[in-house]
Each structure stands twice: as structure tokens, then as C-alpha cells.
Design an enzyme around this catalytic site. Structure first.
Site: not given
Ligand SMILES: Cc1ncc(COP(=O)(O)O)c(C=O)c1O
Length: 416
Positions: A201, A229, A262
């Protein structure tokens, strides 16, 4: 040795005598105040309008380069209509947890849709992606198990590993030799879970999935992959990382995790996998059992989101061509974009100050981009994280790159 009058002893004693919680609060408030004073505080700016590739903040309509709306599905009529009709039918909330009074037929439909989309037997949805990682990792592991996690995994994975109280081992980022070393060192009888982001991310690069799968099989470890992502982004039809690597039999990843916040324009997180795994998780994940069910409009929007990804594969094709155009253009202008090959494109600035300044200059020129600074990324690699979307035209991307280039020159990231 400090002299009595240089103030350091006094300050240290003062720090010691202060309640540590109050001290922590004061420290953070001081950092925020100082950033605001320098006019470099860019967080928590409220959007007044969001339309396609644009966002309006403080009366300025800016090109959006900070969103995760990779396929720009927020305004899609089919998704809006689905959310509206769920609101009319069930209302804005559920007044219940899933296992007791919170499950509607929409929740069941969404889990079925996710399982089908991810080529899994079953799925479970929770209130966010963060909570999914936290709850699922903690539910799977015990004190005598070992979790092996990529060093650049998302904070929610790290927090899940810590909450599980299992032995927490980290391997160097995307380094398969280091992963193998970690696997080989696990004592024979311990349960082993390897966990990694599909697309990282902060850096936008992709895990070496075929090799991770091979190593997990060799060492009899379970594998969990976070597709926050990569859903709707990787693979010719947006089905994610298995499709990207041509591993379409759906095999190899035991716990397929992702978010509904997302590419999917709603909120929530999911895991998909074998039905015995999902049955176990639905009856042992505390974040599922003791927290309210997702609101029906979000559930209906998520179902429609998956349907639109499947019905409109041209969106994914165009996104992938925007990604190539953007990364190539930035590199030609002299920027370091690390190993990104996805819509998450880091533009390395170096120091925190340079990243803040570049973002501020870009926003003043109507490009909404955010700085990512240490400790979220290693010191010295502070950056703009510019997210490209399908809704950007090539002119939009050119405009943004021109702004980044002039900002980069102004702060000394590029030679002027
Ligand atoms: C790789 C990854 N996993 C999990 C999450 C958490 O997801 P959520 O925003 O739906 O809580 C994010 C959020 O940015 C993320 O980038």
C-alpha cells in the site's frame, strides 16, 4: 555533564513527573500545532464535493490523486440504485450483530458473490478491512503458532499478528530467500501462517506470489493474502493477484482477504476460502461475533460493485494503461517511483519536509495528492503517494505530472 542552568535537567525532571498519558497527548498536539503554524498540515481536509476524477475542498476543485477509487465506481448508477433500494427496504443499519439479529438476505448474497468472484467455497464479511485482518489473524493463531509477515505489510496485518500473541516473525520485503529462512526455522509442531499484501500500500509493488505459494507448500504453511489494492486492479478482468499470475484455478491462497472500501465503493472487509475455514471463522472471530453487521446500503453497493467489475472489463484495461502512462511519464521526468507497477505510485521526495512541501505546492496548483512521511515509511523515503484512476484522462495525468515536476524542482527533489 549538563550544567545546572542549561535547563535540560529541569526538563527531564518535568517530563518524569508528568503523567505519561498526558505527556503523549501533549506531544502529539504540539506536533499538529507546529505543522499548522507552518501551514503544512494537510490532513483531515473535508471534501465539499466528489465528482469522478475531481474533489472540491475549501472551494477549490482539484484533480483527485489521493483516492483508492481505482475504477471510479462511486457514482456508478447501478451501484447507487442498489444502495438506494437497500436503504428503502432495510434502512440505514441493522441494529444487530451478524450471528444474532444482524444478518439480512443481502449479507448472505454478498458473501455468496464474493466467494464466486474469488473462486472460493465461502466468504465472510466484517465491518472494515482493518477489522478483518485484526480479527481473522487473531482467531486463527494461538500462542504456540508462528506468523511470518512481509516487512512492508499494512498496519492492520501487523496489529492482527500482535493481537494473536503468536510468535511474530518478519521477512525482508518481497525477499523469498528470507521468507524461506524464516519458514525453515519454525519448530516442527507449530502452526505456520504466512501473510502478505498482494499490492503493497505504500510502494505499489506486487508480492512474488508464485514463489510464496511454492514455499508455503514446501513448509506446510497456510497462506493469507490481503487484496485491498489488487481487487478490480490486477488481472485482465480485475479478479486479482491469482489472475495476474495466471494461477486461475483459485488454488494456493488459503485465506483470501480484501476490502470493500477501495475499488468497491462501500465499506467493509472480507475473507474467502474453504467452507470449513469460513465456518470456523464465523464462530470464533471476535470482531465478527461482537460487532454490528454492515449497513444494508453498503452491502447492496458492494454486491453491485462486484457485478460492475465483471460487466465492464474495459475499465480495468483502461486503468492498466493509465498506470503505465503515469509511471513511464514520471520516470522520464526523473522521479524515483520505486518498483510500482500498479495505480499506487510513490514519488520519492526524501525528507518529511520535502514531501510535505511538494504536496502543498501540488494542492495549491489544484492537484490533490497527499504526503506519506516517516514512520509510515522508512525515514529518508518520504514521498507523495499519487494514485491514478480510470477516470483520469491522459490530459489529467499530463497536468498532474507537470505540477509534480515543477514542485519537485522547487523543493530540490529534481535538479532545477
Ligand atoms: C493493504 C491494506 N489492508 C487493509 C486495509 C484496511 O482496509 P479498510 O480501509 O477497509 O479498513 C488497508 C487500508 O488502507 C490496506 O491498504
Amino acid at each position: 555533564m549538563a550544567s545546572l542552568d542549561d535547563g535540560s535537567i529541569h526538563r527531564r525532571d518535568q517530563a518524569r513527573s508528568v503523567n505519561p498519558i498526558a505527556w503523549r497527548i501533549a506531544q502529539m498536539n504540539e506536533r499538529v500545532r507546529s505543522a499548522k503554524e507552518q501551514d503544512l498540515y494537510l490532513y483531515l481536509q473535508p471534501a465539499e464535493a466528489v465528482d469522478g476524477a475531481y474533489v472540491t475542498i475549501n472551494g477549490r476543485r482539484m484533480l483527485q490523486f489521493a483516492s483508492y477509487a481505482y475504477l471510479n465506481l462511486l457514482g456508478h448508477p447501478r451501484i447507487r440504485a442498489a444502495a438506494q433500494s437497500a436503504l428503502d427496504e432495510f434502512g440505514p443499519g441493522t441494529h444487530g450483530v451478524r450471528v444474532l439479529a444482524g444478518t439480512t438476505r443481502l449479507h448472505v448474497d454478498l458473501e455468496r458473490k464474493i466467494a464466486e468472484f474469488k473462486q472460493a467455497e465461502a466468504a465472510m464479511v466484517l465491518s472494515s478491512g482493518y477489522v478483518t485482518n485484526l480479527g481473522v489473524i487473531a482467531a486463527l493463531l494461538g500462542r504456540n503458532d508462528v506468523v511470518i509477515s512481509d516487512k512492508l505489510n499494512h498496519a492492520s496485518i501487523v496489529d492482527g499478528c500482535l493481537l494473536s500473541r503468536s510468535k511474530f516473525v518478519r521477512f525482508d520485503h518481497n525477499d523469498m530467500a528470507d521468507l524461506e529462512k524464516a519458514l525453515a526455522e519454525v519448530p516442527g509442531r507449530s502452526g505456520k501462517l504466512v501473510v502478505a499484501d498482494a499490492v503493497f500500500s505504500m510502494d505499489g509493488d506486487i508480492i512474488d506470489l508464485p514463489e510464496v505459494i511454492r514455499l508455503c507448500r514446501k513448509y506446510d504453511a497456510m497462506l493469507m493474502i490481503d487484496e485491498a489494492h489488487s481487487l478490480g486492479v490486477l488481472g485482465e478482468t480485475g479478479h486479482g493477484i491469482l489472475e495476474h499470475f495466471g494461477l486461475e484455478d483459485g488454488d494456493g491462497i488459503d485465506i483470501k482477504m480484501g476490502t470493500l472500501s477501495k475499488t468497491i465503493p462501500a465499506v467493509g472487509g472480507y475473507v474467502a476460502g474453504r467452507s470449513d475455514l469460513i465456518t470456523y471463522l464465523k464462530h470464533s472471530t471476535r470482531a465478527f461475533i461482537f460487532s454490528a453487521a454492515l449497513p444494508p446500503p453498503a452491502v447492496a453497493a458492494a454486491i453491485a460493485g462486484f457485478e460492475v467489475i465483471e460487466a465492464e472489463p474495459e475499465r480495468i484495461k483502461k486503468l492498466q494503461s493509465n498506470v503505465d502512462y503515469f509511471i513511464k511519464g514520471l520516470q522520464e521526468r526523473g522521479f524515483n517511483t520505486l518498483k510500482s507497477e500498479t495505480p499506487i505510485v510513490p514519488i520519492i521526495a526524501g525528507s518529511d519536509e520535502r514531501a510535505w512541501l511538494m504536496a502543498k505546492i501540488a494542492q495549491e496548483q489544484d492537484i490533490f495528492v497527499m504526503p506519506i512521511v516517516s514512520p509510515a515509511v522508512p525515514a529518508g523515503t518520504s514521498r507523495l503517494r499519487a494514485n491514478v484512476m480510470v477516470g483520469h484522462s491522459l490530459e489529467n495525468i499530463e497536468q498532474a505530472m507537470d505540477v509534480f515536476e515543477s514542485a519537485g524542482k522547487e523543493v530540490g527533489v529534481l535538479p532545477s
